[in-house]
Scaffold this motif. Sequence first.
Motif, PDB file in Angstrom:
ATOM      1  N   LEU A  27      82.406  12.690 -43.825  1.00  0.00           N
ATOM      2  CA  LEU A  27      83.319  13.573 -44.543  1.00  0.00           C
ATOM      3  C   LEU A  27      84.325  14.212 -43.580  1.00  0.00           C
ATOM      4  O   LEU A  27      85.518  14.292 -43.873  1.00  0.00           O
ATOM      5  CB  LEU A  27      82.544  14.649 -45.303  1.00  0.00           C
ATOM      6  CG  LEU A  27      81.717  14.141 -46.489  1.00  0.00           C
ATOM      7  CD1 LEU A  27      80.811  15.244 -47.023  1.00  0.00           C
ATOM      8  CD2 LEU A  27      82.636  13.610 -47.580  1.00  0.00           C
ATOM      9  N   PHE A  50      88.456  13.666 -43.620  1.00  0.00           N
ATOM     10  CA  PHE A  50      89.403  14.743 -43.917  1.00  0.00           C
ATOM     11  C   PHE A  50      90.206  15.235 -42.709  1.00  0.00           C
ATOM     12  O   PHE A  50      91.336  15.651 -42.855  1.00  0.00           O
ATOM     13  CB  PHE A  50      88.676  15.939 -44.546  1.00  0.00           C
ATOM     14  CG  PHE A  50      88.281  15.702 -45.976  1.00  0.00           C
ATOM     15  CD1 PHE A  50      89.249  15.528 -46.946  1.00  0.00           C
ATOM     16  CD2 PHE A  50      86.950  15.662 -46.347  1.00  0.00           C
ATOM     17  CE1 PHE A  50      88.893  15.315 -48.273  1.00  0.00           C
ATOM     18  CE2 PHE A  50      86.580  15.449 -47.663  1.00  0.00           C
ATOM     19  CZ  PHE A  50      87.549  15.276 -48.633  1.00  0.00           C
ATOM     20  N   ARG A  96      92.355  14.768 -39.708  1.00  0.00           N
ATOM     21  CA  ARG A  96      93.228  13.707 -39.167  1.00  0.00           C
ATOM     22  C   ARG A  96      93.385  13.753 -37.654  1.00  0.00           C
ATOM     23  O   ARG A  96      93.841  12.791 -37.059  1.00  0.00           O
ATOM     24  CB  ARG A  96      94.614  13.793 -39.822  1.00  0.00           C
ATOM     25  CG  ARG A  96      94.574  13.551 -41.293  1.00  0.00           C
ATOM     26  CD  ARG A  96      94.346  12.094 -41.554  1.00  0.00           C
ATOM     27  NE  ARG A  96      94.237  11.861 -42.992  1.00  0.00           N
ATOM     28  CZ  ARG A  96      93.543  10.892 -43.513  1.00  0.00           C
ATOM     29  NH1 ARG A  96      92.911  10.054 -42.745  1.00  0.00           N
ATOM     30  NH2 ARG A  96      93.489  10.745 -44.806  1.00  0.00           N
ATOM     31  N   SER A 122      90.285   8.722 -36.922  1.00  0.00           N
ATOM     32  CA  SER A 122      90.092   9.441 -38.180  1.00  0.00           C
ATOM     33  C   SER A 122      90.620   8.621 -39.349  1.00  0.00           C
ATOM     34  O   SER A 122      91.419   7.712 -39.182  1.00  0.00           O
ATOM     35  CB  SER A 122      90.799  10.792 -38.129  1.00  0.00           C
ATOM     36  OG  SER A 122      92.196  10.612 -38.053  1.00  0.00           O
ATOM     37  N   TRP A 131      89.587   7.383 -43.726  1.00  0.00           N
ATOM     38  CA  TRP A 131      88.488   7.055 -44.629  1.00  0.00           C
ATOM     39  C   TRP A 131      87.814   5.733 -44.304  1.00  0.00           C
ATOM     40  O   TRP A 131      86.703   5.487 -44.758  1.00  0.00           O
ATOM     41  CB  TRP A 131      88.949   7.116 -46.082  1.00  0.00           C
ATOM     42  CG  TRP A 131      89.079   8.546 -46.496  1.00  0.00           C
ATOM     43  CD1 TRP A 131      90.220   9.227 -46.729  1.00  0.00           C
ATOM     44  CD2 TRP A 131      88.011   9.478 -46.658  1.00  0.00           C
ATOM     45  NE1 TRP A 131      89.947  10.541 -47.030  1.00  0.00           N
ATOM     46  CE2 TRP A 131      88.583  10.723 -47.000  1.00  0.00           C
ATOM     47  CE3 TRP A 131      86.627   9.398 -46.541  1.00  0.00           C
ATOM     48  CZ2 TRP A 131      87.832  11.860 -47.238  1.00  0.00           C
ATOM     49  CZ3 TRP A 131      85.875  10.535 -46.784  1.00  0.00           C
ATOM     50  CH2 TRP A 131      86.476  11.752 -47.125  1.00  0.00           C
TER      51      TRP A 131
END
Length: 133
Positions: free
Chosen positions: A85, A89, A91, A96, A98
């Motif tokens: 998570l 989220f 960056r 970084s 998803w």
Amino acid sequence: MKRAVIAVAGVLLLGVGVLLLVLPGPGLLLVLAGLVVLASEFPALERYVDPVRSRAMKAAEDSVSSPLRIAGSVTAGLLLITAGLVWGFVRSLPLSGWSTGSSLILSGLVLLGLLAWSHRRVRARRTTSRTSP
């Protein structure tokens, strides 16, 4: 065509499993899954399935052999999900996004699922051994 698809799927599972042997995740079980898929089309690989299966099942049972190991595994799974998570989220973190975050979350969920499966399996085996004469 079917053989090629099975070969690609098996090699992919095997490759990800090998990576997860050193990264967080259920590497040995994915190696086993890859070998099982490949052995369905390439019978020469069947001789590797049983040794890997026994090691994977032993590792799964060892992961629930004590309350401390269970707590450690649950903590690791929850940390993987939390890290996923955060990586999704935030960056400013290296790698970084998803793609990294979802793989960490998936690893955590798989770890927790395998932990529950291993615990149920060991508990059922203990119950069976107590009730048999």
